[in-house]
Design an enzyme around this catalytic site. Structure first.
Site, PDB file in Angstrom:
ATOM      1  CB  ALA A 197      -0.910  -0.003   1.226  1.00 37.79           C
ATOM      2  CB  CYS A 217      -6.832   0.970  -0.346  1.00 38.54           C
ATOM      3  SG  CYS A 217      -5.196   0.544   0.243  1.00 38.54           S
TER       4      CYS A 217
END
Length: 230
Positions: A159, A190
């Site tokens: 990420a 996310c």
């Protein structure tokens, strides 16, 4: 232009304490930039922090609180903390077995292009994964590094979320190396529904030497940014 980067490995460190430390470095570099207007010979610093956080969930400034699927009581039961922070992106998890990298760079020492900066961070991870025989790729419209994009088994392994002001960067990337993926079940990672998360040790079926992964990350970072670690 100063292309030297001060490397610091903070070991395992509380998220908030690390965030405060990032802010301190960020403020110092911005102050150097202001001084540089009157004294052009002044060089601005660059830093690269490695860290591993205790269990924590962080929500970016454009994130949706509903993507955290735990109550405050459940967070405590899981030994996790939660912070709303000033990076881009939605919600993510940090914890043991994850390599987190925070480059705090004056991009005027390298290039003034945030899009290029993000693509370079992704490329560092893609090249690192390649050394382990894995094909990491980008997913259209989604920052970070993925495996199996374009298949029903797309899964995110790294990420990313950054903040930049006056061309100085903060925050960075989180690569799952030996991470406990069960903690991702408590969020919509996310903010993206229906996509899995993975870790290097899951993909390779063995525990991974994290120091070795860090060395590979730094090697590719130095080449792409034409930088020297000090």
């Amino acid at each position: 232009m100063n292309k030297k980067i001060i490397l610091q490995d903070l070991g395992r460190k509380d998220y908030k304490a690390t965030w405060d430390y990032q802010e301190e470095i960020f403020a110092k570099i911005v102050s150097q930039k202001i001084e540089k207007r009157n004294q052009p010979e002044i060089e601005t610093d660059n830093y690269f922090l490695f860290v591993e956080h205790p269990h924590v969930y962080t929500l970016g400034k454009s994130g949706d609180m509903s993507n955290l699927l735990l109550s405050e009581k459940q967070l405590t039961e899981k030994g996790a903390t939660f912070y709303k922070i000033n990076r881009g992106g939605d919600i993510t998890y940090h914890g043991p077995g994850q390599i987190v990298g925070y480059p705090i760079l004056d991009l005027e020492n390298f290039f003034t292009d945030i899009h290029k900066y993000l693509r370079f961070l992704e490329e560092v991870i893609i090249l690192t994964l390649k050394e382990y025989g894995l094909e990491g790729t980008r997913s259209e419209g989604e920052t970070g590094v993925w495996l199996g994009v374009g298949t029903p088994f797309a899964r995110k392994i790294c990420a990313m979320g950054v903040r930049a002001s006056r061309w100085v960067t903060m925050h960075g990337f989180a690569l799952n190396v030996n991470a406990n993926l069960g903690y991702f079940d408590n969020i919509i990672p996310c903010g993206i529904k229906g996509k899995a998360v993975t870790s290097l040790h899951v993909e390779l079926g063995r525990e991974i030497d994290e120091a070795e992964v860090k060395e590979k990350i730094l090697k590719h970072f130095k080449v792409l940014f034409e930088a020297e670690m000090v």
